[in-house]
Design a protein around this motif. Structure first.
Motif, short mmCIF file in Angstrom:
data_model
loop_
_atom_site.label_atom_id
_atom_site.label_comp_id
_atom_site.label_asym_id
_atom_site.label_seq_id
_atom_site.Cartn_x
_atom_site.Cartn_y
_atom_site.Cartn_z
N ALA A 123 -2.72 2.47 -3.12
CA ALA A 123 -2.92 2.95 -1.74
C ALA A 123 -3.54 1.84 -0.88
O ALA A 123 -3.11 1.59 0.25
N GLN A 124 -4.54 1.16 -1.44
CA GLN A 124 -5.22 0.11 -0.67
C GLN A 124 -4.28 -1.07 -0.38
O GLN A 124 -4.32 -1.66 0.70
N ILE B 119 -0.99 -0.94 -0.12
CA ILE B 119 -0.05 -0.51 0.93
C ILE B 119 -0.73 -0.67 2.29
O ILE B 119 -0.17 -1.21 3.24
N GLN B 120 -1.98 -0.21 2.37
CA GLN B 120 -2.71 -0.28 3.64
C GLN B 120 -2.96 -1.71 4.07
O GLN B 120 -2.74 -2.08 5.23
N GLY C 153 0.26 -3.34 5.21
CA GLY C 153 0.66 -2.79 6.49
C GLY C 153 -0.11 -3.41 7.65
O GLY C 153 0.39 -3.52 8.76
N ARG C 154 -1.35 -3.83 7.36
CA ARG C 154 -2.22 -4.36 8.43
C ARG C 154 -2.09 -5.86 8.66
O ARG C 154 -2.82 -6.41 9.50
N VAL D 78 5.41 -3.45 1.85
CA VAL D 78 5.23 -2.98 3.23
C VAL D 78 5.40 -4.16 4.19
O VAL D 78 4.45 -4.67 4.78
N TYR E 134 2.39 -6.54 13.73
CA TYR E 134 1.80 -5.31 13.20
C TYR E 134 2.56 -4.09 13.73
O TYR E 134 2.94 -3.20 12.97
N ARG F 188 6.01 -3.60 12.19
CA ARG F 188 5.95 -3.06 10.83
C ARG F 188 5.59 -1.57 10.87
O ARG F 188 6.15 -0.76 10.16
N TYR F 189 4.65 -1.24 11.74
CA TYR F 189 4.22 0.17 11.89
C TYR F 189 5.42 1.04 12.26
O TYR F 189 5.69 2.06 11.64
N PHE G 102 8.16 1.63 9.41
CA PHE G 102 7.89 2.65 8.40
C PHE G 102 7.68 4.03 9.01
O PHE G 102 8.00 5.04 8.40
N ALA H 126 4.07 4.84 2.56
CA ALA H 126 3.73 3.80 3.53
C ALA H 126 3.51 4.40 4.91
O ALA H 126 2.58 4.04 5.64
N LYS H 127 4.37 5.37 5.27
CA LYS H 127 4.27 5.98 6.60
C LYS H 127 2.91 6.66 6.79
O LYS H 127 2.22 6.45 7.79
N VAL I 211 0.10 6.28 5.05
CA VAL I 211 -1.02 5.33 4.97
C VAL I 211 -1.16 4.57 6.29
O VAL I 211 -2.26 4.45 6.82
N MET I 212 -0.05 4.08 6.82
CA MET I 212 -0.14 3.29 8.05
C MET I 212 -0.62 4.14 9.22
O MET I 212 -1.36 3.67 10.08
N ASP J 218 -4.32 4.31 10.39
CA ASP J 218 -4.92 3.29 11.23
C ASP J 218 -5.35 3.85 12.60
O ASP J 218 -6.30 3.36 13.21
N THR K 104 -1.72 10.74 -4.59
CA THR K 104 -2.99 10.06 -4.88
C THR K 104 -2.89 8.60 -4.43
O THR K 104 -3.84 8.07 -3.86
N ALA K 105 -1.75 7.99 -4.71
CA ALA K 105 -1.58 6.55 -4.45
C ALA K 105 -1.22 6.26 -3.00
O ALA K 105 -0.68 5.19 -2.69
N SER K 106 -1.50 7.20 -2.09
CA SER K 106 -1.30 6.87 -0.67
C SER K 106 -2.44 7.48 0.15
O SER K 106 -3.60 7.11 -0.07
N ALA L 177 -6.09 8.88 -1.26
CA ALA L 177 -7.12 7.98 -1.81
C ALA L 177 -7.85 7.19 -0.74
O ALA L 177 -8.78 6.45 -1.05
N LEU L 178 -7.43 7.33 0.52
CA LEU L 178 -7.94 6.41 1.55
C LEU L 178 -8.88 7.06 2.55
O LEU L 178 -9.09 6.53 3.63
#
Lengths: 315, 285
Positions: free
Chosen positions: A176-177, A179-180, A183-184, A207, A300, A303-304, A307, B176-177, B179-180, B183, B205-207, B210-211
């Motif tokens: 998860a981290q 991916i984040q 993405g950033r 990503v 950024y 990419r945002y 997805f 990905a969608k 998670v992003m 922001d 869990t993996a998106s 967990a964040l």
């Protein structure tokens, strides 16, 4: 080891070889017969390689001799300096990365790494990363951002490692981290799916602003075997699952999961790795050129939006 | 068989007939539980404390302030891949829709939680194992956007086997969608609280799950990346006692708190009040 569906081709090649050998040793003129068989061989190849089933492509994506991340880094890039470790727990050999030049352009690179023989495969855990692999990848994303260099990733994993140690160290959390973090990025990011794009373990470094895929690579939420084991209750139904999952490059392009397909030599990238790597290099240069004019913020946002737009539903 | 059924139906005792209606059994300790009390106890066994899975609407009622919840989820799934395994995906969807009365595996909307304006999203394990396809991903992204636009906190109750196989790569992209999209909350300094319930695994869990800024887990909940069956097959060993349970994750540093469901709202409210910049200092409210 020939793949099952390639056997008719190999048999014909062997016969042609034998005839040539006979012609050479006995002096008998077999020119016409050989030419006939060679024409038939070309036809057969077109027939087989031109009509690959999804399951056959999955087998090509796993074929020994297919270019790995390190092969690409050694041949398409200059002065690859590998960097190791996650600064927290260990160095994961299933993910490699570091600094390199692509035609003189400074870049930061990361990729899954499968072994090129059994011994190396064991050492690299068959390209299945532990959490420390993704932490290393994130470290390198930080580097790319800090210096403003493009970030390039190469995807080739059956999936993140499903084991006790990986769970204890937070496999889901680091994916998860990662991916984040990716993405950033405020730099151009390009991902190339080299062989297997197995689920979250692949997406964690996927990503990107542009996602490219080799002609015979696959990318999906689960491997065909695991999907078959769950939905058909029999892993042997993997060919059916491969069909149903729409995991081929062409299907993924249709759903906009990937942006472009990189062609492979006839019969797969392992038949002519040099050619395949050259194609990858050209695709990367072309893609970086497309992203060149964009500001950090625009990269950024690009990419945002890429997805954000993915998915099919009824409103 | 037929005779037996006939005999049973003729049995005059009204009390016996009511047994399946009024009583239920704890899945863990087998205790006979009076259903009404069991529900009032939020599906937690009063004898052994086992947390049973909870219907989504009751989950909403257990967290949202009374009368404040307004549903916003409305999207319906399609079958973009034309996926067929032993049954067509389209048929499976219809069956789940009939069974749950929901279009897909998520219920969400706006509400107040302890007076804090929030977007609350609850995953429905009863619908295709709470799996995340295009609809769940899009509803979460829209929920995040709504929270960011209106200055609301985000609370997600996760219950999911992971990404939905029948939408394959499109399901994967929802990771990905979602998670992003988070922001947007970072940019607006809005709190995000995630509640992991039994089970939460795979691509969920993996998106986004967990964040969160603060992560709660319910006692005994199975939480992880790979499912225990897959891990057992991979390592060919029995798994350690308590592996991938909420308490295991707390010990390994993956969640902030393991909280009994009966105290959960109180703790969620405290976390939201601490974090939300728009809520003034008000301890113990």
């Amino acid at each position: 080891m020939p793949l099952e569906f390639e056997k008719p081709i190999l048999e014909l090649e062997k016969r042609i070889q034998e005839l040539k050998e006979t012609a050479r040793t006995t002096g008998v003129d077999l020119e016409a017969e050989i030419r006939l068989l060679e024409e038939r061989l070309a036809r057969l190849k077109r027939e087989i390689y031109g009509n690959l089933t999804p399951w056959q492509r999955v087998q090509l994506a796993r074929a020994p001799g297919r270019p790995t991340t390190l092969d690409v880094l050694e041949k398409a890039f200059q002065d690859f300096l590998e960097l190791h470790g996650d600064r927290a727990f260990a160095d994961d050999p299933a993910i490699v990365g570091g600094l390199a030049y692509l035609e003189g352009q400074k870049v930061v690179v990361v990729g899954h790494q499968k072994g090129r023989d059994t011994k190396e495969n064991l050492q690299r855990n068959f390209g299945m990363p532990h959490p420390e692999g993704y932490r290393k990848a994130m470290r390198l994303m930080d580097l790319a951002d800090r210096f403003g260099y493009p970030f390039l990733s190469f995807i080739d994993t059956p999936g993140a490692y499903p084991g006790v140690s990986a769970e204890e160290r937070g496999q889901a959390w680091v994916i998860a981290q990662s991916i984040q973090r990716m993405g950033r990025l405020r730099v151009p990011a390009v991902a190339v799916i080299l062989g297997e794009g197995g689920s979250g373990g692949a997406l964690a470094i996927g990503v990107a602003n542009r996602v490219l895929i080799l002609e015979n690579a696959w990318y999906s939420v689960i491997s065909p075997e695991s999907c078959a084991a769950i939905l058909w209750r029999d892993a042997k139904e993997a060919p059916k699952a491969a069909e149903a999952l729409k995991l081929t490059a062409q299907d993924l392009l249709r759903f906009k999961v990937v942006d472009a397909i990189i062609p492979e030599p006839e019969g797969g990238a392992h038949k002519d790795p040099e050619r395949a790597i050259q194609n990858i290099k050209e695709a990367l240069l072309k893609t970086l050129e497309e992203l060149k004019g964009l500001s950090p913020e625009a990269l950024y946002q690009d990419r945002y939006r890429r997805f954000r737009a993915l998915g099919v539903y009824q409103d | 068989m037929a005779l037996e059924r006939l005999f049973r139906r003729k049995r005059p005792s009204g009390e016996n007939r009511d047994i399946p209606e009024l009583w239920t059994k704890c899945e863990a300790c087998g205790a006979q539980l009076y259903k009404k009390e069991f529900k009032e106890n939020l599906y937690v066994c009063p004898k052994c404390g086992h947390h049973h899975r909870m219907p989504v609407w009751e989950r909403v009622e257990s967290l949202a302030d009374p009368g404040t919840f307004q549903e916003t989820t409305r999207l319906a799934p399609l079958d973009p891949l034309g996926f067929v395994d032993t049954k067509p995906y389209a048929e499976r969807l219809q069956a789940y829709q009939k069974e749950t009365g929901r279009k897909d595996a998520i219920l969400g909307g706006t509400c107040q939680i302890g007076g804090v304006p929030a977007v609350l999203l609850v995953m429905d394990y009863a619908f295709a194992g709470g799996s995340m396809g295009s609809v769940v991903g899009e509803e979460i992204a829209r929920g995040v956007e709504k929270a960011a636009e209106e200055g609301r906190a985000l609370v997600i109750v996760a219950a999911s086997g992971g990404a939905r196989m029948q939408e394959a790569a499109l399901s994967l992209m929802q990771m990905a969608k979602t998670v992003m999209s988070l922001d947007l909350l970072w940019q607006k300094r809005l709190p995000y609280v995630s509640i992991l319930t039994d089970p939460t695994t795979g691509g969920v869990t993996a998106s986004f799950a967990a964040l969160a800024d603060v992560i709660f887990a319910e006692p005994g909940a199975l939480i992880g990346f790979a499912g225990p069956r897959v891990i057992r097959q991979t390592i060919r060993q029995e798994l350690p006692e308590g592996f991938q349970r909420a308490e295991f994750l707390l010990k390994h540093g993956m969640v902030d708190r393991v909280t009994d469901r009966r105290r959960l709202k109180g703790e969620v409210v405290r976390a939201l009040r601490h974090l939300h910049p728009g809520v003034p200092y008000a301890p113990g409210v």
